[in-house]
Motif scaffolding. Structure first.
Motif: not given
Length: 343
Positions: A171-176, A206-208, A230-234, A309-318
Motif C-alpha cells: 500500500g503506497v502511502c505518503g504526501p502529494h 512510503d512512496v519516497r 510490501g513495506g511495514h505490515y500492520l 523509513r519508519p511507518v510512523e513518519q510515513t503515516l504522519s507525513d501522509a
C-alpha cells in the motif's frame, strides 16, 4: 542515463522522476497531459524543466516507440488501479500498456526495464508470508485479474532472459498524491466515517522509499529480477491505533468479520451502479484488506542497500498532507492539522 518513465502524472511516477533527478539521471516522461504532469512533478519536488515530457498514451504503440527512442532504461509505473471503484477496462489498460512499454523496451534492447507490479498478484496468498517465489493468485476482482495478466506477460519475457526487474509494492502511502486512490483514499474514508477492523492487514510502503528503490534498480547487466517491497505490515487495529496516536483523535471503529466486509463491498459496488457515492469500500478493496499477509522484503532491501523509513513518519507525513490539501477535515487530523489560519 536517459530513462523513460510512465505514470509521471501519478503518485509513484512523479516521485520516481524526482528520485531519478536526485540520482543524476535524465528522465523522459510519457504523459497524456503535460500540464497535469507538470503539477504532479512540482508537488513531488521534481523540476519539470529538467524532465523531457513526451505527449502520448501508453496504449498507443507508436507513441510509446517514439518515447523509447534514445533511452537506455525504462520504468513502467503507469497503471489503472481502480481498487476503490475507479477505472475502466482494467485488463485492457494494464495488460496493453505493459505490452507496449515493457515489451517495446525489451525489443529495443533497453537494460534494465523496471515493471512496477503489486503485491495484489499474490493475494489471496497461499502461505503466511508472501515471497517472490509464491504462486500467482487467481483473483476474482478486475484489478487483480489485470495485474496478474500483465505479470504473466512480463514473466514470459523474463523466462526468455529479458533484463526485466519486477517490483511488487504494497500500500503506497505518503504526501502529494495527485488523485486519491487505494490506501490514501481508504485512510480518508476510515477517519472521516468509520474504521472497519476486519482480519488481515496492510503493508505500508512510503512512496519516497519506493521511488528511491526504483531509481536504485537502474543497474544494467543484472538480468531478470523480482523484488518484493510490501513495506511495514500492520493489522488494521494496529494501523488504526497508530493513526489515533499520531493525530490524538479517537475515530469511530467497527470490528467486522472478513466475510461480512467482502459481502459489504459487493453490495456497495451494486449500489454505486444505481447511485454513485463517495466511500472507498469495494469488493476489490475488501479482498485485499482481509487477505493480505506480511511480505518478505529483506532480499530486495539488502540488494538495494536500503532501509525503509519508519511507518510512523510515513503515516504522519501522509495525514498532515491530506489535511493541508483539503482531503481530510483538520479536526480528524488533530495535532497533524495545519495551523488554523492556514485552513
Amino acid at each position: 542515463m536517459r530513462v523513460l518513465v510512465t505514470g509521471a502524472s501519478g503518485f509513484v511516477g512523479s516521485h520516481t522522476v524526482a528520485a531519478l533527478l536526485e540520482a543524476g539521471h535524465t528522465p523522459r516522461a510519457l504523459v497524456r497531459d503535460p500540464a497535469k504532469a507538470t503539477r504532479a512533478l512540482e508537488a513531488a519536488g521534481a523540476d519539470p524543466a529538467r524532465v523531457e515530457l513526451v505527449t502520448g498514451d501508453m496504449l498507443d504503440e507508436t507513441a510509446v516507440g517514439r518515447a523509447l527512442e534514445g533511452c537506455r532504461a525504462a520504468i513502467h509505473a503507469a497503471a489503472a488501479v481502480g481498487v476503490t471503484g475507479r477505472g475502466g477496462d482494467l485488463v485492457e489498460v494494464n495488460l496493453g500498456g505493459t505490452r507496449n512499454v515493457v515489451g517495446g523496451a525489451v525489443e529495443r534492447g533497453l537494460d534494465p526495464v523496471v515493471h512496477v507490479s503489486t503485491v495484489a498478484v499474490f493475494v489471496p496468498p497461499r502461505d503466511p508470508v508472501i515471497t517472490v517465489d509464491g504462486p500467482l493468485a487467481s483473483p476474482r476482482t478486475a484489478y487483480g485479474r489485470s495485474k496478474v495478466a500483465a505479470e504473466r506477460y512480463v514473466r514470459r519475457l523474463q523466462d526468455q532472459g529479458a533484463p526485466v526487474t519486477v517490483v511488487y509494492p504494497g500500500g503506497v502511502c505518503g504526501p502529494h498524491q495527485p488523485v486519491l486512490d487505494s490506501l490514501m483514499e481508504g485512510l480518508v474514508g476510515a477517519l472521516r466515517l468509520v474504521w472497519p477492523l476486519p482480519p488481515g492487514g496492510v503493508g505500508v510502503i512510503d512512496v519516497r522509499d519506493l521511488a528511491e528503490a526504483l531509481a536504485r534498480a537502474l543497474v544494467p547487466g543484472r538480468g531478470p529480477r523480482r523484488w518484493l517491497l510490501g513495506g511495514h505490515y500492520l493489522t488494521w487495529r494496529q494501523c488504526s491505533d497508530l493513526c489515533r496516536e499520531l493525530t490524538g483523535v479517537r475515530h469511530r471503529r467497527l470490528p467486522v468479520p472478513g466475510g461480512a466486509l467482502r459481502a459489504a463491498g459487493t453490495l456497495l459496488d451494486a449500489l454505486r451502479r444505481v447511485r454513485p457515492f463517495d466511500y472507498p469500500l469495494t469488493r476489490d478493496a475488501a479482498e485485499f484488506m482481509t487477505r493480505l499477509v506480511p511480505t518478505d522484503d529483506r532480499p530486495a532491501l539488502e540488494e538495494l542497500g536500503m532501509k525503509l523509513r519508519p511507518v510512523e513518519q510515513t503515516l504522519s507525513d501522509a495525514l498532515r498532507w491530506l489535511a493541508e490539501a483539503g482531503h481530510l477535515d483538520p479536526r480528524k487530523a488533530g495535532r497533524l492539522a495545519p495551523p488554523a489560519e492556514e485552513h
